[in-house]
Design a protein around this motif. Structure first.
Motif, mmCIF file in Angstrom:
data_model
loop_
_atom_site.group_PDB
_atom_site.id
_atom_site.type_symbol
_atom_site.label_atom_id
_atom_site.label_comp_id
_atom_site.label_asym_id
_atom_site.label_seq_id
_atom_site.Cartn_x
_atom_site.Cartn_y
_atom_site.Cartn_z
ATOM 1 N N GLN A 38 0.836 -1.189 0.000
ATOM 2 C CA GLN A 38 0.000 0.000 0.000
ATOM 3 C C GLN A 38 0.872 1.240 0.000
ATOM 4 O O GLN A 38 1.867 1.311 0.714
ATOM 5 C CB GLN A 38 -0.926 0.011 1.215
ATOM 6 C CG GLN A 38 -1.972 1.104 1.188
ATOM 7 C CD GLN A 38 -2.999 0.936 2.292
ATOM 8 O OE1 GLN A 38 -2.732 0.326 3.324
ATOM 9 N NE2 GLN A 38 -4.197 1.466 2.076
ATOM 10 N N VAL A 39 0.476 2.194 -0.827
ATOM 11 C CA VAL A 39 1.093 3.510 -0.799
ATOM 12 C C VAL A 39 0.053 4.497 -0.297
ATOM 13 O O VAL A 39 -1.160 4.276 -0.462
ATOM 14 C CB VAL A 39 1.614 3.922 -2.194
ATOM 15 C CG1 VAL A 39 2.698 2.969 -2.655
ATOM 16 C CG2 VAL A 39 0.479 3.964 -3.212
ATOM 17 N N PRO A 88 11.090 1.760 -9.076
ATOM 18 C CA PRO A 88 10.575 2.806 -8.165
ATOM 19 C C PRO A 88 9.089 2.642 -7.852
ATOM 20 O O PRO A 88 8.661 2.950 -6.730
ATOM 21 C CB PRO A 88 10.855 4.097 -8.937
ATOM 22 C CG PRO A 88 12.060 3.775 -9.773
ATOM 23 C CD PRO A 88 11.878 2.341 -10.176
ATOM 24 N N GLU A 89 8.324 2.135 -8.781
ATOM 25 C CA GLU A 89 6.893 1.951 -8.550
ATOM 26 C C GLU A 89 6.579 0.807 -7.582
ATOM 27 O O GLU A 89 5.429 0.621 -7.195
ATOM 28 C CB GLU A 89 6.126 1.743 -9.859
ATOM 29 C CG GLU A 89 6.706 0.680 -10.755
ATOM 30 C CD GLU A 89 7.615 1.267 -11.827
ATOM 31 O OE1 GLU A 89 8.445 2.155 -11.519
ATOM 32 O OE2 GLU A 89 7.512 0.802 -12.992
ATOM 33 N N ASP A 90 7.601 0.061 -7.184
ATOM 34 C CA ASP A 90 7.421 -0.965 -6.150
ATOM 35 C C ASP A 90 7.487 -0.364 -4.749
ATOM 36 O O ASP A 90 7.247 -1.071 -3.763
ATOM 37 C CB ASP A 90 8.489 -2.058 -6.284
ATOM 38 C CG ASP A 90 8.358 -2.848 -7.559
ATOM 39 O OD1 ASP A 90 9.398 -3.138 -8.185
ATOM 40 O OD2 ASP A 90 7.219 -3.194 -7.939
ATOM 41 N N THR A 91 7.832 0.903 -4.659
ATOM 42 C CA THR A 91 7.905 1.566 -3.359
ATOM 43 C C THR A 91 6.541 1.552 -2.681
ATOM 44 O O THR A 91 5.550 1.987 -3.261
ATOM 45 C CB THR A 91 8.380 3.023 -3.533
ATOM 46 O OG1 THR A 91 9.722 3.007 -4.025
ATOM 47 C CG2 THR A 91 8.332 3.774 -2.205
ATOM 48 N N ALA A 92 6.491 1.015 -1.480
ATOM 49 C CA ALA A 92 5.242 0.869 -0.736
ATOM 50 C C ALA A 92 5.548 0.266 0.621
ATOM 51 O O ALA A 92 6.665 -0.167 0.881
ATOM 52 C CB ALA A 92 4.269 -0.043 -1.494
ATOM 53 N N LYS A 93 4.532 0.231 1.447
ATOM 54 C CA LYS A 93 4.617 -0.543 2.677
ATOM 55 C C LYS A 93 4.047 -1.924 2.366
ATOM 56 O O LYS A 93 2.937 -2.034 1.819
ATOM 57 C CB LYS A 93 3.841 0.114 3.809
ATOM 58 C CG LYS A 93 4.174 -0.460 5.176
ATOM 59 C CD LYS A 93 3.683 0.433 6.284
ATOM 60 C CE LYS A 93 4.183 -0.031 7.637
ATOM 61 N NZ LYS A 93 3.746 0.842 8.742
ATOM 62 N N TYR A 94 4.813 -2.936 2.683
ATOM 63 C CA TYR A 94 4.448 -4.307 2.363
ATOM 64 C C TYR A 94 3.955 -5.015 3.621
ATOM 65 O O TYR A 94 4.578 -4.930 4.684
ATOM 66 C CB TYR A 94 5.641 -5.054 1.776
ATOM 67 C CG TYR A 94 5.911 -4.673 0.339
ATOM 68 C CD1 TYR A 94 6.414 -3.418 0.024
ATOM 69 C CD2 TYR A 94 5.644 -5.559 -0.696
ATOM 70 C CE1 TYR A 94 6.649 -3.049 -1.300
ATOM 71 C CE2 TYR A 94 5.882 -5.204 -2.019
ATOM 72 C CZ TYR A 94 6.376 -3.951 -2.313
ATOM 73 O OH TYR A 94 6.605 -3.595 -3.620
#
Length: 127
Positions: A38-39, A88-94
């Protein structure tokens, strides 16, 4: 079921990270495990799921297919998400999540179907 993630961090594009999820509080053999992310400002989305008892049953979001791999070490009650060729688009809280599985085959991809959640781990991918 209690879940705790680890392994997040910052990495440059093209790099790799391995997320881990430790489960406690019951048998894992009847679980579906999902990794979600989630971002801020967006809905939580599926990354991958695995049927812990029959690990041939995995699902992946189209955006990570071929780059991420979900796996399970049932004896250790541990689950993993290997993330390669990060963007960069994988940046998120996992987040690691679990639900009891009542039938065989694939696990559900809707995060709303998962009642058990870890606290999340941040993944940041720089260009």
């Amino acid at each position: 079921v209690q879940l705790m993630e680890s392994g997040g961090g910052s990495v440059q594009a093209g790099g790799s990270l391995r997320l881990s999820c430790a489960a406690s509080g019951g048998s894992v053999s009847t679980l579906c495990i999902g990794w979600f992310r989630q971002v801020p400002g967006k809905e939580r989305e599926e990354v991958a799921t695995i049927n812990v008892e029959d690990q041939q049953w995995t699902t992946y979001a189209a955006s990570v297919q071929g780059r991420f791999t979900i796996s399970s070490d049932n004896a250790a009650s541990a689950f993993f998400l290997q993330m390669n060729t990060l963007k960069p688009e994988d940046t998120a809280k996992y987040y690691c999540a679990a639900r009891r599985r009542y039938s065989g085959g694939f696990c559900l991809s809707d995060p709303g179907e998962y009642p058990y959640w870890g606290q999340g781990t941040q993944v940041t991918v720089s260009p």
